[in-house]
Design an enzyme around this catalytic site. Structure first.
Site, PDB file in Angstrom:
ATOM      1  N   GLU A  32      46.318  26.437 -30.559  1.00  7.05           N
ATOM      2  CA  GLU A  32      46.578  26.661 -29.135  1.00  7.05           C
ATOM      3  C   GLU A  32      47.469  25.544 -28.592  1.00  7.05           C
ATOM      4  OE1 GLU A  32      44.159  27.606 -24.969  1.00  7.05           O
ATOM      5  OE2 GLU A  32      43.044  27.116 -26.795  1.00  7.05           O
ATOM      6  N   ASN A 179      42.680  37.039 -23.552  1.00  5.10           N
ATOM      7  CA  ASN A 179      41.711  36.096 -24.121  1.00  5.10           C
ATOM      8  C   ASN A 179      40.662  35.737 -23.071  1.00  5.10           C
ATOM      9  OD1 ASN A 179      40.812  33.694 -25.938  1.00  5.10           O
ATOM     10  ND2 ASN A 179      41.284  32.750 -23.966  1.00  5.10           N
ATOM     11  N   GLU A 180      39.394  35.763 -23.476  1.00  2.00           N
ATOM     12  CA  GLU A 180      38.287  35.360 -22.589  1.00  2.00           C
ATOM     13  C   GLU A 180      38.480  35.933 -21.184  1.00  2.00           C
ATOM     14  OE1 GLU A 180      37.368  31.172 -22.880  1.00  2.00           O
ATOM     15  OE2 GLU A 180      36.829  31.371 -25.002  1.00  2.00           O
ATOM     16  N   TYR A 248      30.637  28.557 -29.877  1.00  2.00           N
ATOM     17  CA  TYR A 248      30.803  27.179 -30.339  1.00  2.00           C
ATOM     18  C   TYR A 248      29.444  26.532 -30.593  1.00  2.00           C
ATOM     19  CZ  TYR A 248      35.760  27.346 -29.119  1.00  2.00           C
ATOM     20  OH  TYR A 248      37.091  27.658 -29.071  1.00  2.00           O
ATOM     21  N   GLU A 303      37.105  32.492 -32.236  1.00  2.00           N
ATOM     22  CA  GLU A 303      36.913  31.082 -31.855  1.00  2.00           C
ATOM     23  C   GLU A 303      35.513  30.667 -32.260  1.00  2.00           C
ATOM     24  OE1 GLU A 303      38.031  29.659 -27.962  1.00  2.00           O
ATOM     25  OE2 GLU A 303      39.708  31.081 -27.810  1.00  2.00           O
ATOM     26  N   GLN A 352      40.039  23.974 -33.851  1.00  2.00           N
ATOM     27  CA  GLN A 352      41.382  24.463 -34.025  1.00  2.00           C
ATOM     28  C   GLN A 352      42.057  23.754 -35.191  1.00  2.00           C
ATOM     29  OE1 GLN A 352      43.704  24.569 -30.403  1.00  2.00           O
ATOM     30  NE2 GLN A 352      42.089  25.573 -29.270  1.00  2.00           N
TER      31      GLN A 352
END
Length: 499
Positions: A32, A179-180, A248, A303, A352
């Site tokens: 990103e 995204n999101e 996460y 992610e 990432q």
């Protein structure tokens, strides 16, 4: 999976010819425009003294080739829904600047754009995964992008691409539709986004190339099962190939703690959230099974990884953190979970690639190091596109403060050359664990192994000592009457090869 009561974890390998193939795309990565991932990470510019190819560091190219990365997601993340792709094409001196409002408020000059990214993917031999702007864009901008990267000739956008020095299209397969969208993509409801997705997805195909277009809907945040329910219910299956999921691993969202100065309580808590990935996939898959019994739509965990406080003295918006043996535990267990769910999980992206969150590579000026996570990803390349060998076992327990977790994580596969690979993780911070595997039916004779381990959970590679943690040959096993007996040290990852 139950829990062992006899101090030994007995693993049974099931030879199932109908078992799924573990898609190599489970081992994808994510780059990103965030902190020092792209600028001052992957991309240093053509005038840099650091050896580079078209501005991309040669040492990073070599390292990523070593991982055989199957796909690379770009340009975000939250950044994607603020990014207008036409700002990043054409002569670099003519590209407008922009403010990266999500990550540190820094000004970017757009010198790394679509050509730069897609050309890098070609060098790496990896599939690009473009996360396109829905939150602040239009259907027209999106379809122009599709035409620019995918239309061979005879259209305004293909002509523009040729003017910018690229005669042939890149033929990008993987496209994220925003995204999101439940958060930084627009704080939308799933009902609203489903309708918006249907609109965008409709214009993403010309009705002749649907087999080459893999459209991925912005999916749920962790355990938001309602989001998955609405998307699977309301989006026609001819308009969607994948649904995303983000999760996460951390101690507490508001109190993540240091990436290196953590205690066992923080380690245990982090592993609790990491291992919850299995439950998340099971529950999201159950919803998908209800609306998609023929398993046409893939679950895409694009992610995942550990998230801690940034390193002291660094920009809090840059999400730069170190990478320890705790991260190796997250990587090993998570990849095992993905492998074991490979009937529905077809793609995933570690967050990432460089200098951000659970990175595989860290840089500092001309220096570069490979993290423990890099080494796990490389050890696990043996599972790429191999057939899953389903496992059943009752794990020993890792106990801390009257709470328990399964200490052992495992997955296995058989590749096209007949080699069997077994990946084993012991997350226990103090106790060695014994594993027994009956291998009589595998028809194998020679077994070799590699291990990633260290003396402390907090150990990590530094620019002064970049090789402190790296894989070593593993010999702590023996075969007795067709049973493979293995002794796994505390917080270690082992990959065995049998032939």
């Amino acid at each position: 999976m139950g829990y062992s009561q006899n101090n030994t974890t007995t693993v049974k390998i099931n030879l199932d010819e109908t078992a799924p193939i573990i898609s190599k795309h489970i081992y994808g990565h994510f780059a990103e425009h965030l902190g020092r991932c792209i600028y001052d990470g992957i991309y240093v510019g053509e005038d840099s003294k650091i050896p580079n190819t078209n501005g991309v560091r040669n040492d990073i190219i070599d390292a990523l080739k070593g991982l055989k990365i199957p796909n690379l997601r770009w340009p975000g993340g939250c950044f994607a829904d603020t990014y207008h792709w036409k700002d990043g094409i054409g002569p670099k001196e003519d590209r407008p600047e922009m403010v990266n409002r999500w990550w540190g408020g820094v000004t970017e000059d757009n010198s790394f754009g679509t050509h730069d990214f897609l050309d890098l993917c070609e060098i790496l031999g990896t599939e690009p995964y473009l996360a396109a702007n829905v939150g602040s864009s239009t259907v027209q901008e999106f379809t122009d992008y599709l035409q620019y990267v995918g239309h061979k000739e005879g259209s305004p956008m293909s002509d523009l691409r040729k003017e910018n020095g690229r005669p042939e299209p890149w033929n990008v397969t993987f496209w994220g539709v925003g995204n999101e969208m439940w958060g930084c993509g627009g704080n939308m409801t799933p009902e609203y986004y489903s309708n918006l997705y249907r609109q965008y997805a409709t214009f993403m195909t010309d009705w002749t190339n649907s087999d080459k277009m893999f459209r991925i809907a912005s999916g749920a945040n962790v355990a938001d099962y309602h989001w998955t329910e609405v998307l699977m219910r309301d989006i026609p299956k001819n308009l969607i190939e994948g649904v995303a999921l983000h999760s996460y691993s951390f101690v507490e969202w508001e109190k993540k703690g240091s990436s290196t100065k953590f205690d066992e309580a923080q380690y245990f808590s982090t592993m609790q959230t990491a291992l919850k990935m299995d439950e998340l996939i099971n529950k999201h898959t159950a919803i998908m099974d209800k609306y998609d019994p023929n398993n046409k739509v893939a679950l895409i965990v694009d992610e995942w990884g550990g998230w801690y406080d940034v390193e002291e003295g660094t920009n809090p918006g840059f999400l730069y953190q170190q990478n320890t043996m705790r991260d190796a535990m997250i990587a090993g267990t998570t990849l095992n979970i993905f492998n074991n769910h490979s009937s529905r999980v077809k793609m995933a992206n570690l967050a990432q690639t460089v200098n951000v969150l659970q990175a595989v590579i860290l840089t500092e000026g001309e220096k570069m190091l490979l993290t423990p996570t890099y080494h796990i990803m490389k050890m696990y390349t043996v599972h790429h596109d191999a057939q899953l060998l389903p496992l059943t076992f009752e794990s020993e327990l890792y106990t801390y403060n009257n709470e328990t977790l399964p200490a052992i994580s495992a997955s296995a596969s058989k590749d096209k050359n007949g080699l069997v690979h077994i990946s084993l993780v012991n997350i226990d911070s103090k106790k060695e664990n014994k594993i027994e595997i009956n291998i009589k039916d595998l028809g194998v004779k020679n077994i070799t192994g590699s291990i990633l381990s260290s003396s402390k959970l907090q150990d990590h590679n530094t620019f002064d000592n970049p090789a402190k943690i790296q894989p070593k040959e593993f010999k702590n096993f023996k075969v007795k009457k067709g049973v493979l007996e293995i002794e796994l040290p505390p917080f270690s990852v082992v990959v065995l090869e049998a032939k």
